[in-house]
Scaffold this motif. Structure first.
Motif, PDB file in Angstrom:
ATOM      1  N   VAL A  11       0.831  -1.218   0.000  1.00 38.32           N
ATOM      2  CA  VAL A  11       0.000   0.000   0.000  1.00 38.32           C
ATOM      3  C   VAL A  11       0.860   1.262   0.000  1.00 38.32           C
ATOM      4  N   CYS A  12       1.821   1.319   0.921  1.00 40.48           N
ATOM      5  CA  CYS A  12       2.648   2.525   1.055  1.00 40.48           C
ATOM      6  C   CYS A  12       3.855   2.217   1.938  1.00 40.48           C
ATOM      7  N   LYS A  13       5.046   2.429   1.399  1.00 44.88           N
ATOM      8  CA  LYS A  13       6.262   2.074   2.138  1.00 44.88           C
ATOM      9  C   LYS A  13       6.493   3.021   3.310  1.00 44.88           C
ATOM     10  N   ARG A  14       5.989   4.226   3.172  1.00 41.00           N
ATOM     11  CA  ARG A  14       6.092   5.185   4.284  1.00 41.00           C
ATOM     12  C   ARG A  14       5.201   4.721   5.462  1.00 41.00           C
ATOM     13  N   LYS A  15       4.025   4.244   5.128  1.00 42.59           N
ATOM     14  CA  LYS A  15       3.113   3.719   6.147  1.00 42.59           C
ATOM     15  C   LYS A  15       3.759   2.516   6.855  1.00 42.59           C
ATOM     16  N   LEU A  16       4.394   1.681   6.072  1.00 40.91           N
ATOM     17  CA  LEU A  16       5.096   0.518   6.633  1.00 40.91           C
ATOM     18  C   LEU A  16       6.126   0.976   7.668  1.00 40.91           C
ATOM     19  N   TRP A  17       6.904   1.963   7.318  1.00 44.76           N
ATOM     20  CA  TRP A  17       7.958   2.457   8.218  1.00 44.76           C
ATOM     21  C   TRP A  17       7.334   3.026   9.492  1.00 44.76           C
ATOM     22  N   LEU A  18       6.301   3.867   9.331  1.00 44.13           N
ATOM     23  CA  LEU A  18       5.658   4.510  10.496  1.00 44.13           C
ATOM     24  C   LEU A  18       5.064   3.449  11.429  1.00 44.13           C
ATOM     25  N   TYR A  19       4.427   2.461  10.826  1.00 38.25           N
ATOM     26  CA  TYR A  19       3.825   1.376  11.613  1.00 38.25           C
ATOM     27  C   TYR A  19       4.904   0.583  12.347  1.00 38.25           C
ATOM     28  N   LYS A 141      10.203   8.945   1.590  1.00 38.91           N
ATOM     29  CA  LYS A 141       9.656  10.254   1.209  1.00 38.91           C
ATOM     30  C   LYS A 141       8.135  10.189   1.033  1.00 38.91           C
ATOM     31  N   PHE A 142       7.479  11.278   1.388  1.00 39.87           N
ATOM     32  CA  PHE A 142       6.024  11.344   1.236  1.00 39.87           C
ATOM     33  C   PHE A 142       5.642  11.458  -0.246  1.00 39.87           C
ATOM     34  N   VAL A 143       4.879  10.508  -0.696  1.00 42.49           N
ATOM     35  CA  VAL A 143       4.342  10.561  -2.071  1.00 42.49           C
ATOM     36  C   VAL A 143       2.837  10.359  -1.958  1.00 42.49           C
ATOM     37  N   LYS A 144       2.084  11.348  -2.419  1.00 39.11           N
ATOM     38  CA  LYS A 144       0.624  11.282  -2.307  1.00 39.11           C
ATOM     39  C   LYS A 144       0.043  10.070  -3.037  1.00 39.11           C
ATOM     40  N   ARG A 146      -3.732   7.543  -3.690  1.00 40.50           N
ATOM     41  CA  ARG A 146      -5.194   7.491  -3.661  1.00 40.50           C
ATOM     42  C   ARG A 146      -5.688   7.053  -2.276  1.00 40.50           C
ATOM     43  N   TYR A 147      -4.872   6.233  -1.620  1.00 36.21           N
ATOM     44  CA  TYR A 147      -5.256   5.648  -0.336  1.00 36.21           C
ATOM     45  C   TYR A 147      -5.144   6.651   0.823  1.00 36.21           C
ATOM     46  N   CYS A 148      -4.374   7.735   0.630  1.00 29.91           N
ATOM     47  CA  CYS A 148      -4.052   8.660   1.732  1.00 29.91           C
ATOM     48  C   CYS A 148      -5.262   9.126   2.568  1.00 29.91           C
ATOM     49  N   PRO A 149      -6.384   9.526   1.947  1.00 28.70           N
ATOM     50  CA  PRO A 149      -7.498  10.018   2.773  1.00 28.70           C
ATOM     51  C   PRO A 149      -7.997   9.000   3.794  1.00 28.70           C
ATOM     52  N   ASN A 150      -7.774   7.710   3.546  1.00 31.20           N
ATOM     53  CA  ASN A 150      -8.240   6.675   4.485  1.00 31.20           C
ATOM     54  C   ASN A 150      -7.158   6.215   5.448  1.00 31.20           C
ATOM     55  N   CYS A 151      -6.008   6.836   5.396  1.00 31.49           N
ATOM     56  CA  CYS A 151      -4.864   6.348   6.169  1.00 31.49           C
ATOM     57  C   CYS A 151      -4.801   7.013   7.547  1.00 31.49           C
ATOM     58  N   ALA A 152      -4.420   6.239   8.551  1.00 30.04           N
ATOM     59  CA  ALA A 152      -4.285   6.756   9.918  1.00 30.04           C
ATOM     60  C   ALA A 152      -3.211   7.840  10.006  1.00 30.04           C
ATOM     61  N   TYR A 153      -2.269   7.840   9.076  1.00 31.46           N
ATOM     62  CA  TYR A 153      -1.166   8.806   9.115  1.00 31.46           C
ATOM     63  C   TYR A 153      -1.440  10.019   8.235  1.00 31.46           C
ATOM     64  N   HIS A 154      -2.671  10.149   7.790  1.00 29.40           N
ATOM     65  CA  HIS A 154      -3.005  11.235   6.858  1.00 29.40           C
ATOM     66  C   HIS A 154      -2.570  12.594   7.396  1.00 29.40           C
ATOM     67  N   ASP A 155      -2.989  12.928   8.611  1.00 32.62           N
ATOM     68  CA  ASP A 155      -2.693  14.265   9.151  1.00 32.62           C
ATOM     69  C   ASP A 155      -1.195  14.451   9.322  1.00 32.62           C
ATOM     70  N   PHE A 156      -0.521  13.394   9.708  1.00 33.33           N
ATOM     71  CA  PHE A 156       0.936  13.434   9.875  1.00 33.33           C
ATOM     72  C   PHE A 156       1.617  13.760   8.551  1.00 33.33           C
ATOM     73  N   CYS A 157       1.211  13.049   7.503  1.00 32.75           N
ATOM     74  CA  CYS A 157       1.862  13.223   6.194  1.00 32.75           C
ATOM     75  C   CYS A 157       1.467  14.535   5.526  1.00 32.75           C
ATOM     76  N   PHE A 158       0.226  14.959   5.756  1.00 34.29           N
ATOM     77  CA  PHE A 158      -0.256  16.135   5.035  1.00 34.29           C
ATOM     78  C   PHE A 158      -0.051  17.434   5.812  1.00 34.29           C
ATOM     79  N   ALA A 159       0.586  17.366   6.975  1.00 34.84           N
ATOM     80  CA  ALA A 159       0.856  18.580   7.745  1.00 34.84           C
ATOM     81  C   ALA A 159       1.674  19.511   6.863  1.00 34.84           C
TER      82      ALA A 159
END
Ligand code: SF4
Length: 164
Positions: A11-19, A141-144, A146-159
């Motif tokens: 889904v997202c390698k950044r999400k993997l790292w954060l998790y 690196k943050f790469v936008k 389609r899944y981002c709006p449903n992601c728990a890290y949305h606010d973190f990444c989109f700050a």
């Protein structure tokens, strides 16, 4: 390494790292709740349900032929498929050979998944890459997406990001 690591890798390698770094932000409330209810209700007729093995495998149900996973929709089909292939591979390593079956409740369809030699090679590579990502000091690196709006890290990444 768990099935969730494999799913987040797809889904997202950044999400993997954060998790993997135990950075827990707002839970994906509705989705998590929906998933929990779905899993609770699924496969009541099957004796072997909700199977946990070595903190790696968390299977919804297993019968004579299949490892079964239930999902709400097929939106994340690629990630679902690799998660199940990972389970099939881990079971194979432990001497248990089965096919997989993903049941999508919203679309009322099922998908059969069979572990091939190519999948095993890809999973071995994937697991190496997952370890490398987790070992990094900085998140990918943050790469936008389609899944981002449903992601728990949305606010973190989109700050600090301009909204579209
Ligand atoms: S918000 Fe988007 S970029 Fe950030 S972790 Fe989630 S999916 Fe990845």
């Amino acid at each position: 390494m768990s099935g969730l690591h494999v799913q987040y890798y797809i889904v997202c390698k950044r999400k993997l790292w954060l998790y993997a770094k135990n950075i827990n932000l707002a839970p994906e409330n509705d989705k998590v709740m929906e998933g929990a209810i779905l899993h609770e209700r699924a496969y009541r007729q099957i004796k072997e349900r909700d199977i946990h093995i070595d903190n790696q495998i968390q299977i919804d149900a297993m019968d004579k032929y299949y490892v079964r996973e239930v999902k709400n929709s097929s939106k994340m089909n690629e990630a679902d498929r690799w998660q199940l292939l990972f389970y099939l591979y881990e079971l194979k390593k432990r001497g248990v050979e089965k096919k997989g079956l993903i049941q999508y409740t919203k679309e009322k369809k099922t998908q059969e998944v069979e572990l091939t030699h190519e999948d095993i090679a890809r999973l071995d590579k994937m697991m190496n890459e997952i370890e490398q990502i987790i070992d990094c000091v900085q998140p990918p690196k943050f790469v936008k997406k389609r899944y981002c709006p449903n992601c728990a890290y949305h606010d973190f990444c989109f700050a600090g990001e301009e909204s579209e």
